[in-house]
Motif scaffolding. Structure first.
Motif, mmCIF file in Angstrom:
data_model
loop_
_atom_site.group_PDB
_atom_site.id
_atom_site.type_symbol
_atom_site.label_atom_id
_atom_site.label_comp_id
_atom_site.label_asym_id
_atom_site.label_seq_id
_atom_site.Cartn_x
_atom_site.Cartn_y
_atom_site.Cartn_z
ATOM 1 N N ALA A 118 52.013 27.717 36.819
ATOM 2 C CA ALA A 118 51.504 29.040 37.192
ATOM 3 C C ALA A 118 50.653 29.635 36.073
ATOM 4 O O ALA A 118 49.586 30.197 36.325
ATOM 5 C CB ALA A 118 52.678 29.968 37.526
ATOM 6 N N LEU A 119 51.102 29.511 34.846
ATOM 7 C CA LEU A 119 50.326 30.032 33.712
ATOM 8 C C LEU A 119 48.998 29.296 33.575
ATOM 9 O O LEU A 119 47.970 29.888 33.262
ATOM 10 C CB LEU A 119 51.135 29.900 32.418
ATOM 11 N N SER A 120 49.019 28.001 33.825
ATOM 12 C CA SER A 120 47.785 27.216 33.770
ATOM 13 C C SER A 120 46.792 27.685 34.823
ATOM 14 O O SER A 120 45.590 27.805 34.564
ATOM 15 C CB SER A 120 48.098 25.725 33.968
ATOM 16 N N ASP A 121 47.274 27.986 36.012
ATOM 17 C CA ASP A 121 46.408 28.391 37.115
ATOM 18 C C ASP A 121 45.719 29.727 36.855
ATOM 19 O O ASP A 121 44.638 29.986 37.405
ATOM 20 C CB ASP A 121 47.215 28.483 38.422
ATOM 21 N N ALA A 128 62.479 38.846 38.728
ATOM 22 C CA ALA A 128 62.669 38.682 40.173
ATOM 23 C C ALA A 128 62.451 37.223 40.573
ATOM 24 O O ALA A 128 63.170 36.691 41.432
ATOM 25 C CB ALA A 128 61.690 39.584 40.931
ATOM 26 N N TRP A 129 61.463 36.586 39.960
ATOM 27 C CA TRP A 129 61.230 35.149 40.213
ATOM 28 C C TRP A 129 62.436 34.322 39.776
ATOM 29 O O TRP A 129 62.884 33.436 40.512
ATOM 30 C CB TRP A 129 59.978 34.716 39.455
ATOM 31 N N LYS A 130 62.976 34.608 38.608
ATOM 32 C CA LYS A 130 64.134 33.875 38.093
ATOM 33 C C LYS A 130 65.353 34.075 38.993
ATOM 34 O O LYS A 130 66.102 33.131 39.276
ATOM 35 C CB LYS A 130 64.437 34.348 36.665
ATOM 36 N N SER A 131 65.551 35.323 39.457
ATOM 37 C CA SER A 131 66.688 35.616 40.338
ATOM 38 C C SER A 131 66.507 34.966 41.705
ATOM 39 O O SER A 131 67.450 34.404 42.267
ATOM 40 C CB SER A 131 66.836 37.128 40.492
ATOM 41 N N ARG A 132 65.298 35.028 42.254
ATOM 42 C CA ARG A 132 65.029 34.482 43.591
ATOM 43 C C ARG A 132 65.142 32.964 43.630
ATOM 44 O O ARG A 132 65.779 32.402 44.529
ATOM 45 C CB ARG A 132 63.633 34.906 44.039
ATOM 46 N N TRP A 162 49.283 39.930 35.358
ATOM 47 C CA TRP A 162 50.608 39.742 35.931
ATOM 48 C C TRP A 162 50.574 39.608 37.448
ATOM 49 O O TRP A 162 51.372 38.883 38.035
ATOM 50 C CB TRP A 162 51.529 40.891 35.498
ATOM 51 N N LYS A 163 49.620 40.293 38.100
ATOM 52 C CA LYS A 163 49.525 40.179 39.555
ATOM 53 C C LYS A 163 49.090 38.777 39.964
ATOM 54 O O LYS A 163 49.634 38.203 40.914
ATOM 55 C CB LYS A 163 48.550 41.220 40.112
ATOM 56 N N LYS A 164 48.096 38.241 39.280
ATOM 57 C CA LYS A 164 47.643 36.878 39.581
ATOM 58 C C LYS A 164 48.767 35.877 39.373
ATOM 59 O O LYS A 164 48.947 34.940 40.159
ATOM 60 C CB LYS A 164 46.443 36.516 38.706
ATOM 61 N N LEU A 165 49.527 36.081 38.289
ATOM 62 C CA LEU A 165 50.658 35.196 38.035
ATOM 63 C C LEU A 165 51.694 35.319 39.142
ATOM 64 O O LEU A 165 52.269 34.316 39.591
ATOM 65 C CB LEU A 165 51.284 35.534 36.680
ATOM 66 N N GLY A 166 51.934 36.553 39.602
ATOM 67 C CA GLY A 166 52.889 36.761 40.688
ATOM 68 C C GLY A 166 52.517 35.999 41.949
ATOM 69 O O GLY A 166 53.380 35.417 42.615
ATOM 70 N N ARG A 167 51.247 35.975 42.278
ATOM 71 C CA ARG A 167 50.795 35.228 43.467
ATOM 72 C C ARG A 167 51.047 33.733 43.293
ATOM 73 O O ARG A 167 51.421 33.041 44.242
ATOM 74 C CB ARG A 167 49.318 35.508 43.731
ATOM 75 N N ARG A 168 50.841 33.239 42.070
ATOM 76 C CA ARG A 168 51.096 31.818 41.807
ATOM 77 C C ARG A 168 52.579 31.490 41.864
ATOM 78 O O ARG A 168 52.957 30.338 42.089
ATOM 79 C CB ARG A 168 50.535 31.435 40.431
ATOM 80 N N LEU A 169 53.405 32.512 41.655
ATOM 81 C CA LEU A 169 54.856 32.317 41.747
ATOM 82 C C LEU A 169 55.376 32.644 43.147
ATOM 83 O O LEU A 169 56.569 32.863 43.342
ATOM 84 C CB LEU A 169 55.564 33.181 40.696
ATOM 85 N N GLN A 170 54.450 32.706 44.101
ATOM 86 C CA GLN A 170 54.780 32.849 45.531
ATOM 87 C C GLN A 170 55.328 34.220 45.915
ATOM 88 O O GLN A 170 56.166 34.335 46.824
ATOM 89 C CB GLN A 170 55.772 31.751 45.962
ATOM 90 N N PHE A 171 54.863 35.282 45.257
ATOM 91 C CA PHE A 171 55.165 36.636 45.697
ATOM 92 C C PHE A 171 54.026 37.105 46.606
ATOM 93 O O PHE A 171 52.848 36.852 46.312
ATOM 94 C CB PHE A 171 55.285 37.590 44.506
ATOM 95 N N ASP A 172 54.380 37.794 47.705
ATOM 96 C CA ASP A 172 53.331 38.283 48.587
ATOM 97 C C ASP A 172 52.825 39.635 48.083
ATOM 98 O O ASP A 172 53.379 40.216 47.141
ATOM 99 C CB ASP A 172 53.811 38.364 50.040
#
Length: 268
Positions: free
Chosen positions: A225-228, A208-212, A174-184
């Motif tokens: 993102a899932l592919s990456d 949070a990604w959906k809301s942002r 989930w952390k790796k996915l978060g980075r791909r979704l542009q979370f710092d």
């Protein structure tokens, strides 16, 4: 008094290769070990690139089933077909086929055979091996790559229920996915503190990604993102109807439908 006589267990050999004429079809073979040399000779005479292995457990001829599981660089074209795809040990070769999709061309196809419909427990494993996609003949490689590139990703944004279902499967990536979704890193750390369950961490992050990103939090962005992070196989569960709309090559239309109706009865 009638005595029940069970057939003796016998060792088996397994083979897998991509059909040169239909590269999206994975051909699978099971045979007695004494037929192994004949099968290898036939495949080599036809210049087929294959992978093979021997069973870790003996099988009861005509009774035991070897269920097929694929991962790594490929996934099933349709998850609903997988339960119907299995091999058996008979007097002659037993063959079946599975239509697949490439999810990561650089990785080999991982193929496993289990004596149950689940892969849990070491005792269920009959055989496993890898089939390099890079070693497939050039024409077949192109066909596989075309399939990997042509999924139609539907418009719009994932629903809350879809993201909740997805979060249960992301696990520790989930952390790796978060980075791909542009979370710092600070935002990821904040989500990490919200719950001890990995699925809940992933859920908070996806919401949070959906809301942002609002209308920009699309299926296409999530697909990339899932592919990456090598979780593309989860996208087929998230958007099953969409994956089924893949443009099937015209040359498959008649023969493949025949294959679906009698999976283990026609071979070239």
């Amino acid at each position: 008094m009638t005595r029940l006589i069970r057939k003796p267990r016998r060792p088996a050999s397994f083979f897998a290769y991509f059909r040169p004429d239909f590269p999206e079809i994975l051909r699978l073979i099971c045979c007695h070990t004494q037929l192994t040399h004949a099968v290898i000779q036939d495949l080599e005479n036809r210049d087929v690139i294959y992978a093979d292995g021997s069973s870790k457990q003996d099988m009861i001829p005509g009774e035991d089933k070897a269920f097929v599981f694929v991962s790594g660089g490929i996934c099933p074209f349709d998850d609903e077909d997988v339960d119907d795809v299995y091999l058996r040990l008979l007097e002659d070769e037993f063959k079946t086929e599975l239509r697949v999709r490439v999810v990561k061309y650089e990785d080999p196809a991982k193929i496993e055979f289990h004596n149950t419909l689940t892969t849990t427990g070491r005792k269920s494993l009959l055989c496993k091996f890898h089939l390099p996609i890079q070693n497939v003949p050039l024409a077949a490689r192109h066909g596989l790559m075309e399939l990997a590139q042509q999924p139609e990703i539907k418009d719009g944004t994932p629903t809350q229920d879809e993201l909740e279902g997805l979060s249960r499967k992301i696990s520790d990536k989930w952390k790796k996915l978060g980075r791909r979704l542009q979370f710092d890193e600070a935002q990821i750390t904040d989500h990490d503190k919200k719950d001890n369950e990995l699925s809940e961490k992933a859920y908070y992050l996806l919401m949070a990604w959906k809301s942002r990103d609002a209308s920009n939090a699309t299926y296409r962005v999530l697909h990339k993102a899932l592919s990456d992070v090598e979780l593309l196989t989860l996208f087929s569960d998230l958007s099953r109807k969409n994956w089924k709309k893949l443009n099937r090559p015209a040359r498959l239309s008649n023969e493949f439908e025949s294959y679906r109706s009698c999976k283990r009865t026609w071979w070239f």
